[in-house]
Design an enzyme around this catalytic site. Sequence first.
Site, mmCIF file in Angstrom:
data_model
loop_
_atom_site.group_PDB
_atom_site.id
_atom_site.type_symbol
_atom_site.label_atom_id
_atom_site.label_comp_id
_atom_site.label_asym_id
_atom_site.label_seq_id
_atom_site.Cartn_x
_atom_site.Cartn_y
_atom_site.Cartn_z
ATOM 1 N N ARG A 61 23.299 -1.222 -46.737
ATOM 2 C CA ARG A 61 22.916 -2.137 -45.704
ATOM 3 C C ARG A 61 23.997 -2.953 -45.072
ATOM 4 N NH1 ARG A 61 19.841 -5.141 -47.923
ATOM 5 N NH2 ARG A 61 21.223 -7.149 -47.960
ATOM 6 N N TYR A 114 15.162 -2.626 -17.923
ATOM 7 C CA TYR A 114 14.626 -1.631 -18.825
ATOM 8 C C TYR A 114 13.065 -1.747 -19.576
ATOM 9 C CZ TYR A 114 13.686 1.447 -23.127
ATOM 10 O OH TYR A 114 13.037 2.034 -23.827
ATOM 11 N N ASP A 187 24.119 -4.765 -20.597
ATOM 12 C CA ASP A 187 23.721 -3.577 -21.221
ATOM 13 C C ASP A 187 24.662 -2.574 -20.468
ATOM 14 O OD1 ASP A 187 22.403 -1.113 -21.621
ATOM 15 O OD2 ASP A 187 20.509 -1.979 -22.238
ATOM 16 N N LYS A 212 22.025 7.256 -25.882
ATOM 17 C CA LYS A 212 22.235 7.970 -24.723
ATOM 18 C C LYS A 212 23.434 8.498 -24.352
ATOM 19 C CE LYS A 212 17.982 6.229 -23.835
ATOM 20 N NZ LYS A 212 17.783 5.076 -24.853
#
Length: 392
Positions: A61, A114, A187, A212
């Site tokens: 982690r 978004y 973004d 993406k």
Amino acid sequence: MSEQTQDHQSLISKAGFETRAIHAGYEPDPTTGAVIPPIFATSTYKQDGVGGLRGGYEYSRSANPTRTALEGNLAALEEGERAFAFASGLAAEDTLVRSTCRPGDHVVIPDDAYGGTYRLFDKVERAWGVEHTPAPVSDIDRVRAAIRPGQTKLVWLETPTNPLLNIGDIEALASVAHEAGALLVVDNTFASPYLQQPLTLGADVVVHSTTKYAGGHSDVVGGALVVRGHDLAEQVAFHQNAIGAVAGPFDAFLTLRGLKTLGVRMDRHCDNAEKVVEFLTEDRRVDSVIYPGLIEHPGHRIASRQMKRYGGMVSFRVSGGEEQALAVCERTEVFTLGESLGGVESLIEHPGRMTHASVAGTALEVPADLVRLSVGIETVEDLVADLDRALG
């Protein structure tokens, strides 16, 4: 890291984009010579004595070598101080807010953000005590007016925005944010680091849904933050570990594999998008086409200054309203009806009913006759013919 490795990575950091995409963040394995980072499918690591970490690894982690390679690569491509890989783009966004904001703080967001980002701020961060105000990214004065002195901690920018492809002036908005003591967050998912590097224009943080264009093959979900500035990087690093929504080693491997071909893929996405736009702008069944590469686009001049090319995302409004928009989405055969974007395959969707359903009935609601395309890298003549058939 050995002195030889440091020298090599220093050389790579000054190389061209495609060279950095292939080489930055990883050296061939010293034991086997493997040129691609292995998938370190391990949760824990043998320590050299109590508190003696081998290479800085103790628990996956906190750090994993495959994720480290991805983060080093992303930092090099965005020209940032450090990068952090997450399990999704929204996990990255939430971690950033928790790293920089406290209850009572305020964020300015795009007025056509978004849908998932809007939902995060409206339903999750608001309940935690962080307020937000939407403002159009293309109107610097309205963004400035939305800032609350002493309270606004982040000015959140998408450019191009999703799905209306509005353009914000990164350099100008960085100045506005910094004058108010806030950070500018960009973004950069739609543009990718190949087409735009916001940190070089004054932004403080870059956000990616690496699902993406970064991954590029619709086979992995992920997110990333890339920051400039040591103190901010330390804040994000602490919260990444404390919150724990990190990218797994296989996800990191797939994303890093995708980044190696980002440059050549983006060139093809842009080539195809330009041909699709040319077809749509000449078709009487289409009311309007939204694409930053069009001279008549209100953000064209700014996009030309801060982007290498104009991207693979295209939106258009059809004659016949929502019913026809839905029909077009359902008729295509080469364009796949589906959410997401940035993969090698072309996708079509109806934002009002799909990706942006969460903003229905709000100030961020998108037009009902809007269709959004993620133009892939197929033979472009097939894409144009498919849209021609779908328009009916």
